[in-house]
Each structure stands twice: as structure tokens, then as C-alpha cells.
Design an enzyme around this catalytic site. Structure first.
Site, PDB file in Angstrom:
ATOM      1  N   ASN A  51      -2.183   1.208  -7.740  1.00  0.00           N
ATOM      2  CA  ASN A  51      -3.610   0.894  -7.742  1.00  0.00           C
ATOM      3  C   ASN A  51      -4.180   1.045  -9.146  1.00  0.00           C
ATOM      4  O   ASN A  51      -3.727   1.863  -9.954  1.00  0.00           O
ATOM      5  CB  ASN A  51      -4.370   1.742  -6.716  1.00  0.00           C
ATOM      6  N   GLU A  64      -0.684  -2.482  -3.136  1.00  0.00           N
ATOM      7  CA  GLU A  64       0.021  -3.541  -2.419  1.00  0.00           C
ATOM      8  C   GLU A  64      -0.246  -4.906  -3.054  1.00  0.00           C
ATOM      9  O   GLU A  64       0.667  -5.727  -3.187  1.00  0.00           O
ATOM     10  CB  GLU A  64      -0.406  -3.574  -0.942  1.00  0.00           C
TER      11      GLU A  64
END
Length: 142
Positions: A51, A64
Site C-alpha cells: 500500500n 492488491e
């Protein structure tokens, strides 16, 4: 397209290790909540992402999404398995937006490995996380 199978023990270990390693590089100065993710592509390659927060909060990037971007940049076409690692008392699964991002490249039976920096907590599937999801098949013309 063939159905997804559980990743082999070696592939699962590689996914979790990649997610753990990249998590250390997360840019999370605001939440201090570092997340690492790794995806396994159709060629057996592992792509990782972390992130990246931004002072303008909506401009941040989930781990992701970063892993999927790495897959696409490397020429990958499909996600065969996903691993997500965060240091949390409650195991961290992909957020709703990332579930949709994964659905762009994966089938409902795509395994999602959820772990911490020390252990695999459980394995679920994209379909369990995003039941009745909307994806590319809905847009295919007859």
C-alpha cells in the site's frame, strides 16, 4: 479457462513470503497500517505490491492494486491466487474495491491466502469474498 486449484505448498509459501517482504516497504505514514500483497499469474510468476498512502487520502493505492499492476506490467493476464499480509489482530482481507479489481483477472474459485507477518491465518476464495460479483463475463456479448 480451467478452474483454479489451490496453489502448491511451494507456491503458497512464495506468495506469502513475497507479501511479507514487500509489506516492509509500504508507505503508510498516516495510518501506520502496512499491507503487502502478492498475486500468482497464469505462468506461475509471483508479483508483489504494497500500500502507498497519500496526504490526499483518496489518492492512496492498496497493496492488491499494486500487485495487480505489477502483474499487468509484466505481461500477466490472469490471477490464479492472491496472498494478503497485514499486522493486525483481525486477519485482513482485500477491501471491496480490491475484491472487484481481483475479479477483473480471476475466477470465483481463486484462492485468497490471508496472513500475518508470522503465519497463514486462513484460505478463502474470491467468490466467498465477493459473492455474485460483477466481472468481465457480464459484459461479453452473445
Amino acid at each position: 479457462m480451467s478452474r483454479n486449484a489451490e496453489p502448491s505448498p511451494a507456491q503458497a509459501a512464495a506468495l506469502l513470503q513475497a507479501a511479507r517482504a514487500v509489506r516492509r516497504h509500504a508507505h503508510a505514514p498516516y495510518s501506520r497500517f502496512k499491507v503487502g500483497a502478492a498475486v500468482l499469474d497464469e505462468q506461475g510468476r509471483v508479483h508483489a505490491g504494497c500500500n502507498v498512502e497519500n496526504a490526499a487520502y483518496p489518492q492512496g493505492l492498496c497493496a492488491e492494486a499494486a500487485a495487480i499492476a505489477a502483474l499487468v506490467a509484466a505481461g500477466g493476464k490472469a490471477v490464479r491466487a492472491v496472498a494478503v499480509v497485514a499486522d493486525s489482530k483481525v486477519p485482513t482481507t482485500p477491501c471491496g474495491g480490491c475484491r472487484q479489481r481481483i475479479a477483473e483477472f480471476a475466477r470465483d474459485d481463486c484462492p485468497v491466502l490471508v496472513g500475518t507477518p508470522r503465519a497463514l491465518k486462513f484460505v478463502t476464495s474470491l467468490g466467498a469474498l465477493l459473492p455474485h460479483g460483477f466481472g468481465p463475463p457480464a459484459l461479453r456479448r452473445r
